[in-house]
Design an enzyme around this catalytic site. Structure first.
Site, mmCIF file in Angstrom:
data_model
loop_
_atom_site.group_PDB
_atom_site.id
_atom_site.type_symbol
_atom_site.label_atom_id
_atom_site.label_comp_id
_atom_site.label_asym_id
_atom_site.label_seq_id
_atom_site.Cartn_x
_atom_site.Cartn_y
_atom_site.Cartn_z
ATOM 1 N N ARG A 142 0.866 -1.308 0.119
ATOM 2 C CA ARG A 142 0.070 0.006 0.167
ATOM 3 C C ARG A 142 0.923 1.151 -0.019
ATOM 4 N NH1 ARG A 142 -1.707 -3.542 -1.174
ATOM 5 N NH2 ARG A 142 -3.423 -4.912 -0.166
ATOM 6 N N SER A 184 -9.824 -0.695 4.386
ATOM 7 C CA SER A 184 -8.987 -0.889 5.672
ATOM 8 C C SER A 184 -8.616 0.431 6.272
ATOM 9 C CB SER A 184 -7.903 -1.769 5.367
ATOM 10 O OG SER A 184 -8.263 -3.041 4.869
ATOM 11 N N GLU A 254 -4.302 3.604 6.793
ATOM 12 C CA GLU A 254 -4.327 3.432 5.264
ATOM 13 C C GLU A 254 -4.973 4.281 4.644
ATOM 14 O OE1 GLU A 254 -4.572 -0.814 3.932
ATOM 15 O OE2 GLU A 254 -5.581 0.056 1.931
HETATM 16 C C1 LIG Z 1 -15.258 -1.401 0.674
HETATM 17 C C2 LIG Z 1 -13.793 -1.285 -0.011
HETATM 18 C C3 LIG Z 1 -12.757 -2.368 0.037
HETATM 19 C C4 LIG Z 1 -11.580 -1.789 -0.275
HETATM 20 N N1 LIG Z 1 -10.645 -3.049 -0.211
HETATM 21 C C5 LIG Z 1 -9.211 -2.843 -0.717
HETATM 22 C C6 LIG Z 1 -8.407 -3.911 -0.592
HETATM 23 O O1 LIG Z 1 -8.722 -5.063 -0.540
HETATM 24 N N2 LIG Z 1 -7.108 -3.767 -1.078
HETATM 25 C C7 LIG Z 1 -6.605 -2.353 -1.368
HETATM 26 O O2 LIG Z 1 -5.676 -2.085 -1.641
HETATM 27 N N3 LIG Z 1 -7.720 -1.330 -1.197
HETATM 28 C C8 LIG Z 1 -9.063 -1.401 -0.986
HETATM 29 N N4 LIG Z 1 -9.898 -0.496 -0.749
HETATM 30 C C9 LIG Z 1 -9.315 0.820 -0.890
HETATM 31 C C10 LIG Z 1 -9.436 1.378 -2.308
HETATM 32 O O3 LIG Z 1 -10.255 0.468 -3.085
HETATM 33 C C11 LIG Z 1 -8.173 1.821 -3.137
HETATM 34 O O4 LIG Z 1 -7.197 2.343 -2.233
HETATM 35 C C12 LIG Z 1 -8.119 2.369 -4.331
HETATM 36 O O5 LIG Z 1 -6.906 2.412 -4.986
HETATM 37 C C13 LIG Z 1 -8.760 3.785 -4.364
HETATM 38 O O6 LIG Z 1 -8.968 4.491 -5.368
HETATM 39 P P1 LIG Z 1 -9.556 5.855 -5.600
HETATM 40 O O7 LIG Z 1 -9.358 6.156 -6.950
HETATM 41 O O8 LIG Z 1 -10.815 5.885 -4.935
HETATM 42 O O9 LIG Z 1 -8.578 6.754 -4.884
HETATM 43 P P2 LIG Z 1 -8.776 7.970 -3.824
HETATM 44 O O10 LIG Z 1 -9.205 7.751 -2.463
HETATM 45 O O11 LIG Z 1 -9.388 9.023 -4.670
HETATM 46 O O12 LIG Z 1 -7.090 8.450 -3.677
HETATM 47 C C14 LIG Z 1 -6.503 7.646 -2.951
HETATM 48 C C15 LIG Z 1 -4.931 8.199 -3.081
HETATM 49 O O13 LIG Z 1 -4.385 7.896 -4.591
HETATM 50 C C16 LIG Z 1 -4.046 9.150 -5.056
HETATM 51 N N5 LIG Z 1 -4.466 9.362 -6.636
HETATM 52 C C17 LIG Z 1 -5.794 9.191 -6.975
HETATM 53 N N6 LIG Z 1 -5.660 9.445 -8.179
HETATM 54 C C18 LIG Z 1 -4.288 9.603 -8.488
HETATM 55 C C19 LIG Z 1 -3.759 9.814 -9.946
HETATM 56 N N7 LIG Z 1 -4.395 9.880 -10.886
HETATM 57 N N8 LIG Z 1 -2.711 10.356 -9.723
HETATM 58 C C20 LIG Z 1 -1.642 10.190 -8.616
HETATM 59 N N9 LIG Z 1 -2.288 10.014 -7.367
HETATM 60 C C21 LIG Z 1 -3.684 9.632 -7.444
HETATM 61 C C22 LIG Z 1 -4.671 10.227 -4.253
HETATM 62 O O14 LIG Z 1 -3.915 11.657 -4.318
HETATM 63 C C23 LIG Z 1 -4.784 9.617 -2.935
HETATM 64 O O15 LIG Z 1 -3.523 9.873 -2.109
HETATM 65 C C24 LIG Z 1 -11.054 -0.595 -0.442
HETATM 66 C C25 LIG Z 1 -12.123 0.300 -0.472
HETATM 67 C C26 LIG Z 1 -13.372 0.130 -0.069
HETATM 68 C C27 LIG Z 1 -14.265 1.274 0.038
#
Ligand SMILES: Cc1cc2nc3c(=O)[nH]c(=O)nc-3n(C[C@H](O)[C@H](O)[C@H](O)COP(=O)(O)OP(=O)(O)OC[C@H]3O[C@@H](n4cnc5c(N)ncnc54)[C@H](O)[C@@H]3O)c2cc1C
Length: 263
Positions: A142, A184, A254
């Site tokens: 992560r 998480s 996280e």
């Molecule tokens: C129910 C649930 C279950 C989940 N299970 C898991 C799991 O099993 N494993 C896991 O790893 N994660 C899990 N997650 C977390 C989530 O799925 C991941 O972290 C995912 O990558 C988030 O993507 P996002 O676009 O919503 O990012 P955001 O929450 O919008 O941003 C997260 C980070 O990414 C950065 N970011 C976003 N887009 C860009 C870009 N284009 N360029 C540079 N930086 C960027 C942001 O600046 C921020 O620091 C879960 C979430 C939920 C709600």
């Protein structure tokens, strides 16, 4: 620069936040380091006083096969990636259907399930600092050291979509709550589990206002409806304090907390 108003109480997966005017990144010249670039807010908790926010324009929402590589735009939702790979019989992305987010968020977080992580098959990125190969980037559990907008990622292309893996990932998910959360709450400390530690200090099922460390899985901070940022932070700090007092382990979030005082 264009902007749009986003209601984070609806947009974010944890359903916390207010209406905020967010800038849209069309070109890298729109970006400066005062902005926080968001994906689809599945791993982020919006505070009452967040920094200025930015999201990628829809023009970065695409998937294509080119030069024997799978090329995916930074704004592409994980569901679209999973459907594309299923439709075109592409291997290694089965786990993505269970990870809500955009490609940019998945890469930045090196998101994954157990040993299946987005970096496993990544070859290079196009960012606002130009092209980066996998070798240029530090990454781990992560974690990445990327600090520039991710516009596109390329992956090795292998054929053979595996339905059994989809079932396996579905099973792995079955111990997680369906109530809104940001995934998480804490990273697992080395050789331990954040969920186990939260339970050990008596916080599994602990509810403050409408926020709770879930009874289903203690490392999920869930929102039972109209939960507040303050209650979420109270629980996060309480877990960190109790786990440190009892085990001398510092629980690292996280979830990304977007509040000026916490960044
Ligand atoms: C129910 C649930 C279950 C989940 N299970 C898991 C799991 O099993 N494993 C896991 O790893 N994660 C899990 N997650 C977390 C989530 O799925 C991941 O972290 C995912 O990558 C988030 O993507 P996002 O676009 O919503 O990012 P955001 O929450 O919008 O941003 C997260 C980070 O990414 C950065 N970011 C976003 N887009 C860009 C870009 N284009 N360029 C540079 N930086 C960027 C942001 O600046 C921020 O620091 C879960 C979430 C939920 C709600």
């Amino acid at each position: 620069m264009t902007t749009k108003t986003i209601d984070f109480s609806k947009y974010s997966s944890i359903k916390i936040g207010q209406k905020i005017e967010v800038s849209i990144l069309e070109e890298c010249s729109d970006f400066n380091k005062n902005y926080f670039l968001l994906g689809s807010c599945n791993n982020t908790l919006i505070g009452t006083n967040p920094p200025p926010l930015m999201i990628l324009s829809k023009k970065y929402d695409y998937i294509k096969i080119e030069d024997k590589l799978l090329k995916i735009g930074g704004a592409t939702p994980s569901g679209k990636i999973a459907s594309f790979c299923k439709k075109y019989n592409i291997a290694n992305f089965e786990f993505v259907s269970h990870l809500p987010g955009t490609l940019g968020g998945l890469v930045f977080m090196n998101a994954g399930l157990k040993e299946f992580e987005i970096f496993n098959n990544l070859t290079s990125l196009i960012t606002c600092e130009g092209q980066k190969t996998k070798e240029d980037i530090e990454y781990g559990y992560r974690f990445t050291n990327i600090n520039t907008p991710i516009l596109e990622a390329s992956f090795h292309l292998e054929y053979g979509f595996d339905k059994e893996k989809v079932e396996l990932f579905k099973k792995m998910r079955s111990n997680q709550p369906s109530t809104p959360s940001a995934g998480s709450c804490f990273k697992n400390p080395k050789n331990d589990y954040a969920g186990r530690l939260i339970e050990a200090v008596g916080l599994k099922g602990k509810r403050v206002g409408n926020m709770e460390f879930s009874n289903v899985h203690a490392n999920f901070l869930v929102n039972h409806g109209k939960g507040s940022f303050e209650d979420a932070i109270y629980l996060i700090k309480e877990a960190q304090k109790r786990v440190y007092d009892m085990f001398e382990i510092k629980l690292e979030c996280e979830i990304i907390i977007l509040e000026k005082d916490y960044i």
